[in-house]
Design a protein around this motif. Structure first.
Motif, PDB file in Angstrom:
ATOM      1  N   VAL A 309       0.837  -1.208   0.000  1.00 49.34           N
ATOM      2  CA  VAL A 309       0.000   0.000   0.000  1.00 49.34           C
ATOM      3  C   VAL A 309       0.870   1.256   0.000  1.00 49.34           C
ATOM      4  N   ARG A 310       2.085   1.143  -0.537  1.00 46.31           N
ATOM      5  CA  ARG A 310       3.036   2.253  -0.455  1.00 46.31           C
ATOM      6  C   ARG A 310       2.511   3.533  -1.104  1.00 46.31           C
ATOM      7  N   GLY A 311       1.954   3.408  -2.302  1.00 45.58           N
ATOM      8  CA  GLY A 311       1.472   4.592  -2.993  1.00 45.58           C
ATOM      9  C   GLY A 311       0.352   5.283  -2.242  1.00 45.58           C
ATOM     10  N   ALA A 312      -0.634   4.501  -1.815  1.00 40.93           N
ATOM     11  CA  ALA A 312      -1.764   5.070  -1.082  1.00 40.93           C
ATOM     12  C   ALA A 312      -1.313   5.674   0.237  1.00 40.93           C
ATOM     13  N   TRP A 313      -0.345   5.019   0.897  1.00 44.80           N
ATOM     14  CA  TRP A 313       0.146   5.511   2.183  1.00 44.80           C
ATOM     15  C   TRP A 313       0.850   6.858   2.014  1.00 44.80           C
ATOM     16  N   ALA A 314       1.671   6.978   0.975  1.00 44.60           N
ATOM     17  CA  ALA A 314       2.388   8.236   0.729  1.00 44.60           C
ATOM     18  C   ALA A 314       1.407   9.360   0.420  1.00 44.60           C
ATOM     19  N   ARG A 315       0.401   9.087  -0.399  1.00 49.34           N
ATOM     20  CA  ARG A 315      -0.584  10.121  -0.748  1.00 49.34           C
ATOM     21  C   ARG A 315      -1.400  10.535   0.465  1.00 49.34           C
ATOM     22  N   ALA A 316      -1.802   9.565   1.285  1.00 50.64           N
ATOM     23  CA  ALA A 316      -2.605   9.879   2.469  1.00 50.64           C
ATOM     24  C   ALA A 316      -1.817  10.719   3.467  1.00 50.64           C
ATOM     25  N   LYS A 317      -0.527  10.413   3.633  1.00 50.71           N
ATOM     26  CA  LYS A 317       0.298  11.202   4.555  1.00 50.71           C
ATOM     27  C   LYS A 317       0.393  12.652   4.082  1.00 50.71           C
ATOM     28  N   ARG A 318       0.620  12.832   2.791  1.00 52.08           N
ATOM     29  CA  ARG A 318       0.715  14.198   2.268  1.00 52.08           C
ATOM     30  C   ARG A 318      -0.609  14.944   2.449  1.00 52.08           C
ATOM     31  N   ALA A 319      -1.715  14.285   2.118  1.00 52.37           N
ATOM     32  CA  ALA A 319      -3.024  14.934   2.213  1.00 52.37           C
ATOM     33  C   ALA A 319      -3.375  15.284   3.657  1.00 52.37           C
ATOM     34  N   ALA A 320      -2.920  14.459   4.607  1.00 52.23           N
ATOM     35  CA  ALA A 320      -3.242  14.693   6.013  1.00 52.23           C
ATOM     36  C   ALA A 320      -2.212  15.575   6.701  1.00 52.23           C
ATOM     37  N   GLY A 321      -1.156  15.976   5.976  1.00 53.59           N
ATOM     38  CA  GLY A 321      -0.127  16.804   6.572  1.00 53.59           C
ATOM     39  C   GLY A 321       0.684  16.086   7.629  1.00 53.59           C
ATOM     40  N   LEU A 322       0.919  14.804   7.443  1.00 55.85           N
ATOM     41  CA  LEU A 322       1.672  14.003   8.412  1.00 55.85           C
ATOM     42  C   LEU A 322       3.151  13.991   8.050  1.00 55.85           C
ATOM     43  N   PRO A 323       4.041  13.732   8.996  1.00 55.31           N
ATOM     44  CA  PRO A 323       5.485  13.699   8.706  1.00 55.31           C
ATOM     45  C   PRO A 323       5.814  12.642   7.649  1.00 55.31           C
ATOM     46  N   ALA A 324       6.721  12.971   6.749  1.00 55.08           N
ATOM     47  CA  ALA A 324       7.121  12.020   5.711  1.00 55.08           C
ATOM     48  C   ALA A 324       7.789  10.794   6.311  1.00 55.08           C
ATOM     49  N   SER A 325       8.393  10.944   7.504  1.00 57.52           N
ATOM     50  CA  SER A 325       9.107   9.839   8.147  1.00 57.52           C
ATOM     51  C   SER A 325       8.167   8.822   8.800  1.00 57.52           C
ATOM     52  N   LEU A 326       6.885   9.151   8.888  1.00 55.11           N
ATOM     53  CA  LEU A 326       5.928   8.248   9.539  1.00 55.11           C
ATOM     54  C   LEU A 326       5.827   6.943   8.762  1.00 55.11           C
ATOM     55  N   ARG A 327       6.040   5.819   9.451  1.00 56.70           N
ATOM     56  CA  ARG A 327       5.978   4.510   8.810  1.00 56.70           C
ATOM     57  C   ARG A 327       4.591   3.901   8.988  1.00 56.70           C
ATOM     58  N   LEU A 328       4.287   2.954   8.130  1.00 52.43           N
ATOM     59  CA  LEU A 328       3.018   2.244   8.261  1.00 52.43           C
ATOM     60  C   LEU A 328       2.949   1.534   9.613  1.00 52.43           C
ATOM     61  N   HIS A 329       4.096   1.020  10.074  1.00 56.82           N
ATOM     62  CA  HIS A 329       4.131   0.307  11.350  1.00 56.82           C
ATOM     63  C   HIS A 329       3.842   1.234  12.525  1.00 56.82           C
ATOM     64  N   ASP A 330       4.038   2.559  12.315  1.00 59.02           N
ATOM     65  CA  ASP A 330       3.754   3.507  13.395  1.00 59.02           C
ATOM     66  C   ASP A 330       2.263   3.579  13.713  1.00 59.02           C
ATOM     67  N   LEU A 331       1.417   3.101  12.810  1.00 60.42           N
ATOM     68  CA  LEU A 331      -0.009   3.028  13.122  1.00 60.42           C
ATOM     69  C   LEU A 331      -0.246   2.052  14.275  1.00 60.42           C
ATOM     70  N   ARG A 332       0.594   1.046  14.367  1.00 60.22           N
ATOM     71  CA  ARG A 332       0.499   0.086  15.480  1.00 60.22           C
ATOM     72  C   ARG A 332       0.892   0.777  16.784  1.00 60.22           C
ATOM     73  N   HIS A 333       1.954   1.582  16.750  1.00 57.02           N
ATOM     74  CA  HIS A 333       2.340   2.374  17.923  1.00 57.02           C
ATOM     75  C   HIS A 333       1.201   3.322  18.314  1.00 57.02           C
ATOM     76  N   SER A 334       0.625   3.977  17.296  1.00 55.95           N
ATOM     77  CA  SER A 334      -0.431   4.951  17.565  1.00 55.95           C
ATOM     78  C   SER A 334      -1.652   4.299  18.193  1.00 55.95           C
ATOM     79  N   PHE A 335      -1.983   3.115  17.721  1.00 57.23           N
ATOM     80  CA  PHE A 335      -3.127   2.386  18.269  1.00 57.23           C
ATOM     81  C   PHE A 335      -2.898   2.085  19.753  1.00 57.23           C
ATOM     82  N   ALA A 336      -1.700   1.595  20.068  1.00 51.95           N
ATOM     83  CA  ALA A 336      -1.388   1.265  21.462  1.00 51.95           C
ATOM     84  C   ALA A 336      -1.381   2.526  22.324  1.00 51.95           C
ATOM     85  N   SER A 337      -0.853   3.608  21.790  1.00 54.82           N
ATOM     86  CA  SER A 337      -0.806   4.855  22.554  1.00 54.82           C
ATOM     87  C   SER A 337      -2.200   5.385  22.833  1.00 54.82           C
TER      88      SER A 337
END
Length: 398
Positions: A309-337
């Motif tokens: 899902v690399r393409g969709a992930w990159a586009r969604a990050k840009r559209a949401a104004g999220l850091p470019a360094s944010l990894r897909l795996h960080d969603l797991r961190h975010s869920f736990a947090s």
């Protein structure tokens, strides 16, 4: 059977090999079992014949004349005969040494088949072995690899530019390979990677705030790749690992019990991912392909899951104004947090994420700064006197 004292003189003028035969043997009349074998080619080889502890006849090769002298062969025969008398089995010792597989053979024939059967991350383990571990150590016998070799490998991995964490993953795999080899009796000795000097790691602490989470979900609503967008949304809503979602099959989804079953998780066991109302809504909105059993089917490969899902992930990050360094795996961190910030225990979070150790969950469950400040303020409230208690304070002489 010819018998004589095997001497330098006899070796210089050995008996002729009879016509029609390939060899003739002379047994020494002083050292029992010491043999001089004369081949029809003219070469001479020395052997020792003996009986092992079970009474089975065995022979061990001493050496070829020219590589060793007659006197050296006789001396070695005496040593071997003494070892047999004391209960040794020189032939078995030799066979044991010769039977030790090379590191590359053991990895290919024993370790990787086990990994493929037991771990979801098998592809990563195979890549580490194929690209770095086997090229570095593959030709060495298992019992020839030393801690010094492991240190040299560690140095090369660092020189290649690998991160500390990635170097540690390679060293951990190496330690596991030798641990299994010892357990399975592939060789005798010690694990050269038992203490590989792991490098310090700085765990990433990037995770989404509530506001960023909302912006991400809104961006996914506008993402043109609907299958990839739904996969990312499910990752954010479940805290599941990427492959647990991308490789999910409809047969693993139970909408009644609200679970997504992972038949073989990263730790080698089955686990059940609980599905929230929002996660259920994502799954219920997905169409089911008649010719593909996967929840997120590939658009290019029939019957296969979505590749990435690399393409969709990159586009969604840009559209949401999220850091470019944010990894897909960080969603797991975010869920736990998010769970931790809402008061859920580490045990509960660990159960949802499929962790065996609370220490692992601790790395994922980050508390927001607001929550930490609120916690610190609790101590401040203790030290601040209440209005009622302030009026009770007596002054000297009052």
């Amino acid at each position: 059977m010819a018998t004589a004292t095997i001497t330098r003189t006899l070796a210089k003028s050995p008996p002729a090999v009879p016509a029609g035969k390939r060899q003739v043997r002379v047994f020494d009349d002083r050292i029992r079992g010491f043999i001089m074998e004369v081949r029809d080619s003219g070469s001479i080889t020395f052997w020792l014949r003996y009986a092992d502890a079970r009474g089975r006849a065995k022979e061990v090769r001493i050496g070829r004349l020219g590589d060793i002298t007659v006197d050296q062969a006789r001396q070695r025969a005496e040593q071997l005969r003494a070892a047999v008398t004391l209960g040794g089995d020189p032939g078995a010792d030799r066979d044991k040494v010769r039977s030790v597989a090379s590191f590359g053979e053991f990895v290919e024939q024993k370790y990787l088949p086990k990994v493929r059967d037991a771990l979801r991350a098998a592809a990563d383990y195979e890549a580490m072995c194929r690209l770095r571990l086997v090229p570095a150590l593959g030709r060495r016998a298992l019992d020839e690899v030393t801690p010094s070799d492991v240190s040299e490998l560690r140095r090369k991995l660092l020189a290649e530019g690998l991160s500390n964490g990635r170097v540690n993953r390679h060293l951990a795999v190496l330690r596991r390979i030798f641990g299994l080899a010892l357990r399975w009796g592939a060789y005798e000795g010690r694990n050269p990677a038992a203490q590989p000097d792991m490098l310090p790691e700085r765990h990433r602490e990037e995770f989404l705030s509530d506001a960023q989470h909302v912006r991400l979900l809104a961006a996914l609503d506008a993402e043109p790749d609907r299958v990839a967008a739904a996969a990312i949304r499910l990752l954010a809503l479940t805290g599941a690992r990427r492959n647990e979602v991308l490789r999910a099959r409809w047969a693993h989804v139970d909408l009644v019990r609200r679970t997504l079953t992972v038949p073989l998780a990263k730790n080698g066991e089955r686990r059940h991912v609980p599905l929230s109302d929002a996660a259920l809504a994502v799954l219920r909105a997905l169409p089911r392909a008649l010719d593909n059993p996967h929840v997120f089917p590939s658009a290019r490969r029939r019957g296969q899951p979505l590749e990435n899902v690399r393409g969709a992930w990159a586009r969604a990050k840009r559209a949401a104004g999220l850091p470019a360094s944010l990894r897909l795996h960080d969603l797991r961190h975010s869920f736990a947090s998010a769970l931790a910030n809402r008061g859920h225990s580490l045990y509960e979070i660990g159960q949802i994420l499929g962790h065996k150790q609370v220490a692992t969950t601790t790395r994922y469950a980050h508390l927001s700064q607001d929550r930490l400040v609120a916690a610190a303020n609790a101590v401040g409230e203790i030290s601040r006197p209440s209005p009622a208690s302030a009026g009770d304070v007596k002054t000297e002489g009052g």
